[in-house]
Design a protein around this motif. Structure first.
Motif, PDB file in Angstrom:
ATOM      1  N   ASP A 135     -29.698 -20.581  -9.521  1.00  0.00           N
ATOM      2  CA  ASP A 135     -30.513 -22.327  -9.837  1.00  0.00           C
ATOM      3  C   ASP A 135     -29.188 -23.439  -9.797  1.00  0.00           C
ATOM      4  OD1 ASP A 135     -31.567 -24.622 -10.861  1.00  0.00           O
ATOM      5  OD2 ASP A 135     -30.936 -23.887 -12.705  1.00  0.00           O
ATOM      6  N   LEU A 136     -29.870 -24.117  -8.513  1.00  0.00           N
ATOM      7  CA  LEU A 136     -29.883 -24.999  -7.521  1.00  0.00           C
ATOM      8  C   LEU A 136     -30.188 -26.681  -8.619  1.00  0.00           C
ATOM      9  CD1 LEU A 136     -31.221 -24.297  -3.676  1.00  0.00           C
ATOM     10  CD2 LEU A 136     -28.877 -23.787  -4.980  1.00  0.00           C
ATOM     11  N   ALA A 138     -34.435 -28.284  -2.436  1.00  0.00           N
ATOM     12  CA  ALA A 138     -34.582 -26.831  -3.363  1.00  0.00           C
ATOM     13  C   ALA A 138     -34.026 -27.075  -4.606  1.00  0.00           C
ATOM     14  CB  ALA A 138     -33.728 -26.065  -2.137  1.00  0.00           C
ATOM     15  N   GLU A 139     -34.512 -26.594  -5.415  1.00  0.00           N
ATOM     16  CA  GLU A 139     -33.723 -25.884  -7.120  1.00  0.00           C
ATOM     17  C   GLU A 139     -33.811 -24.420  -7.166  1.00  0.00           C
ATOM     18  OE1 GLU A 139     -36.734 -27.536  -9.399  1.00  0.00           O
ATOM     19  OE2 GLU A 139     -36.773 -29.739  -8.835  1.00  0.00           O
ATOM     20  N   THR A 140     -34.774 -23.845  -6.381  1.00  0.00           N
ATOM     21  CA  THR A 140     -34.183 -22.292  -6.532  1.00  0.00           C
ATOM     22  C   THR A 140     -33.514 -21.446  -5.173  1.00  0.00           C
ATOM     23  OG1 THR A 140     -35.711 -22.207  -8.485  1.00  0.00           O
ATOM     24  CG2 THR A 140     -34.923 -20.188  -7.674  1.00  0.00           C
ATOM     25  N   LEU A 141     -33.042 -20.624  -5.371  1.00  0.00           N
ATOM     26  CA  LEU A 141     -32.283 -19.528  -4.318  1.00  0.00           C
ATOM     27  C   LEU A 141     -32.280 -18.523  -4.282  1.00  0.00           C
ATOM     28  CD1 LEU A 141     -30.603 -19.363  -1.518  1.00  0.00           C
ATOM     29  CD2 LEU A 141     -28.412 -19.533  -3.326  1.00  0.00           C
ATOM     30  N   LYS A 142     -33.254 -17.478  -3.940  1.00  0.00           N
ATOM     31  CA  LYS A 142     -33.277 -16.446  -3.929  1.00  0.00           C
ATOM     32  C   LYS A 142     -32.406 -14.914  -2.740  1.00  0.00           C
ATOM     33  CE  LYS A 142     -37.105 -16.708  -6.950  1.00  0.00           C
ATOM     34  NZ  LYS A 142     -38.486 -15.841  -7.455  1.00  0.00           N
ATOM     35  N   LEU A 143     -31.929 -14.379  -2.907  1.00  0.00           N
ATOM     36  CA  LEU A 143     -31.294 -13.198  -2.418  1.00  0.00           C
ATOM     37  C   LEU A 143     -31.983 -12.529  -1.759  1.00  0.00           C
ATOM     38  CD1 LEU A 143     -27.260 -14.179  -2.495  1.00  0.00           C
ATOM     39  CD2 LEU A 143     -28.698 -14.857  -1.077  1.00  0.00           C
ATOM     40  N   THR A 190     -29.100 -37.509 -14.805  1.00  0.00           N
ATOM     41  CA  THR A 190     -29.919 -37.936 -15.369  1.00  0.00           C
ATOM     42  C   THR A 190     -29.840 -36.222 -16.176  1.00  0.00           C
ATOM     43  OG1 THR A 190     -30.276 -39.566 -15.934  1.00  0.00           O
ATOM     44  CG2 THR A 190     -30.512 -38.863 -17.320  1.00  0.00           C
ATOM     45  N   ASP A 191     -29.507 -34.878 -17.505  1.00  0.00           N
ATOM     46  CA  ASP A 191     -29.164 -34.086 -17.957  1.00  0.00           C
ATOM     47  C   ASP A 191     -30.128 -33.089 -17.088  1.00  0.00           C
ATOM     48  OD1 ASP A 191     -29.216 -35.438 -20.289  1.00  0.00           O
ATOM     49  OD2 ASP A 191     -31.312 -36.405 -20.454  1.00  0.00           O
ATOM     50  N   GLY A 192     -29.297 -32.801 -15.961  1.00  0.00           N
ATOM     51  CA  GLY A 192     -29.340 -31.754 -14.767  1.00  0.00           C
ATOM     52  C   GLY A 192     -30.613 -32.314 -14.102  1.00  0.00           C
ATOM     53  N   GLU A 193     -31.481 -33.070 -13.663  1.00  0.00           N
ATOM     54  CA  GLU A 193     -32.245 -34.126 -13.431  1.00  0.00           C
ATOM     55  C   GLU A 193     -31.696 -34.837 -11.871  1.00  0.00           C
ATOM     56  OE1 GLU A 193     -35.731 -34.275 -14.705  1.00  0.00           O
ATOM     57  OE2 GLU A 193     -35.765 -31.834 -15.552  1.00  0.00           O
ATOM     58  N   ASP A 241     -22.546 -27.947  -0.726  1.00  0.00           N
ATOM     59  CA  ASP A 241     -22.611 -29.202   0.319  1.00  0.00           C
ATOM     60  C   ASP A 241     -23.418 -30.321  -0.513  1.00  0.00           C
ATOM     61  OD1 ASP A 241     -20.022 -28.410   1.410  1.00  0.00           O
ATOM     62  OD2 ASP A 241     -20.672 -28.052   3.094  1.00  0.00           O
ATOM     63  N   GLY A 242     -24.801 -29.828  -0.180  1.00  0.00           N
ATOM     64  CA  GLY A 242     -25.667 -30.953  -0.607  1.00  0.00           C
ATOM     65  C   GLY A 242     -26.513 -30.930  -2.094  1.00  0.00           C
ATOM     66  N   PHE A 243     -25.340 -29.849  -2.453  1.00  0.00           N
ATOM     67  CA  PHE A 243     -25.620 -29.771  -4.718  1.00  0.00           C
ATOM     68  C   PHE A 243     -26.790 -31.051  -4.756  1.00  0.00           C
ATOM     69  CE2 PHE A 243     -25.900 -27.536  -7.968  1.00  0.00           C
ATOM     70  CZ  PHE A 243     -26.685 -26.024  -7.695  1.00  0.00           C
TER      71      PHE A 243
END
Length: 341
Positions: free
Chosen positions: A167-168, A101-106, A270-273, A92-94
């Motif tokens: 990758d978030l 947060a820019e990275t998610l690890k399980l 812009t450009d994924g940022e 929802d907050g992507f």
């Protein structure tokens, strides 16, 4: 040596109680009737026999780690629903500028330390029994939150095994992978953003107006372009032997630029940022509708603030609809292709 064997927990209790090993008093049948023995076993199973780790395969714990911290979830129905609710919260907050947060690890932890096991499912403030009876993959009626005080530091992941990484950063394929892998809902605002990201890379395609999830809020901004693209396609079809594209490539480039400008001005992407302060790059300014409104979207207990353009004469829908994922309309390898509407 008698050759007899005794279970280690029984031996521990026998010695602690000052009883004689292999006596009638300490036989398995007699111990099962001993209230003090039952309490001894129950207490040590709850605390962990080695006072460090909990025994048994059923005590597996899952962890979700981002740059903001770590949340732990039990290997149970409520734990898995709580984990899915947290992943929905991240989805929802992507595309929120303020997210950290820019990275998610399980992770999986087979034999968690007691301190880790005690943190499992601590995001649930009040569990509703109806959530356990429901076939829904997320918590709907329970009270839960994902505030910083609920999160642990990454030092608590000692011994954990990383099973996947996401990758978030605000990219179409990043969002598509996360929501598809966990069958997460897509809000109206996020559908607008991913549609614009798609157009910015591939050009305008008819799927953005097809309402797979929600009506595309920026259809008005592309209205003239769509009409011209339609005329260009008809011209190409009427002259199949011609090498002229009748302006198709130029129109698709304008669609890409328009989408990039909206992403920057409305969502700071812009450009994924996430970036602030970049100017509009088009030589012709976008004619934005006069009416604007914002709606607060909510999934479970995780808020998401949505904004929507209103085209003149357009009626408002029923607010946010959580929709399930359909197959991706883009190649998995991020190939940039021109699509025909």
């Amino acid at each position: 040596m008698t050759g007899k064997q005794i279970p280690l927990p029984d031996a521990a209790y026998t010695l602690k109680a000052g009883l004689k090993l292999f006596s009638r008093r300490t036989s398995p049948a007699a111990l099962q009737k001993d209230k003090q023995y039952k309490e001894f076993i129950r207490h040590n199973e709850a605390e962990g026999w080695n006072n460090e780790r909990l025994p048994g395969e059923k005590q597996r714990v899952y962890a979700v780690a981002t740059d903001e911290g770590v949340l732990f979830f039990s290997d149970s129905e409520k734990g898995m629903k709580a984990r899915n609710s947290y992943l929905q919260h991240l989805a929802d907050g992507f595309f929120n500028f303020s997210k950290g947060a820019e990275t998610l690890k399980l992770y999986e932890i087979e034999a968690p330390m007691r301190q880790v096991a005690e943190l499992a499912d601590n995001c649930i403030d009040k569990l509703a029994k109806s959530d356990l009876r429901s076939a829904d993959a997320q918590l709907r009626k329970s009270e839960f939150s994902f505030t910083p005080e609920k999160m642990a530091g990454k030092e608590m992941l000692e011994g954990a095994v990383c099973t996947d990484k996401y990758d978030l950063r605000p990219d179409y394929n990043n969002f598509d992978r996360l929501t598809k892998d966990f069958n997460l809902g897509i809000s109206r605002r996020n559908y607008d953003v991913v549609s614009l990201l798609y157009i910015s890379e591939n050009g305008y395609a008819g799927h953005v107006a097809a309402d797979y999830f929600h009506p595309f809020s920026y259809e008005y901004e592309f209205r003239d372009l769509v009409e011209k693209l339609g005329d260009s396609i008809k011209a190409r079809q009427s002259a199949p032997m011609s090498s002229h594209d009748f302006g198709y490539a130029a129109l698709q480039m304008e669609a890409k630029v328009t989408a990039r400008d909206i992403l920057q001005s409305e969502f700071h992407i812009t450009d994924g940022e996430f970036r602030l302060g970049a100017g509009v790059s088009r030589s012709v300014q976008i004619q934005l509708p006069a009416e604007r409104r914002s709606e607060q979207c909510k999934t479970g207990n995780s808020p998401e603030y949505a904004s929507k353009h209103e085209a003149p004469g357009r009626k408002e829908g029923n607010g946010q609809r959580q929709a399930r994922h359909v197959p991706s309309v883009t190649p998995q390898k991020k190939e940039k292709k021109q699509l025909i509407i």
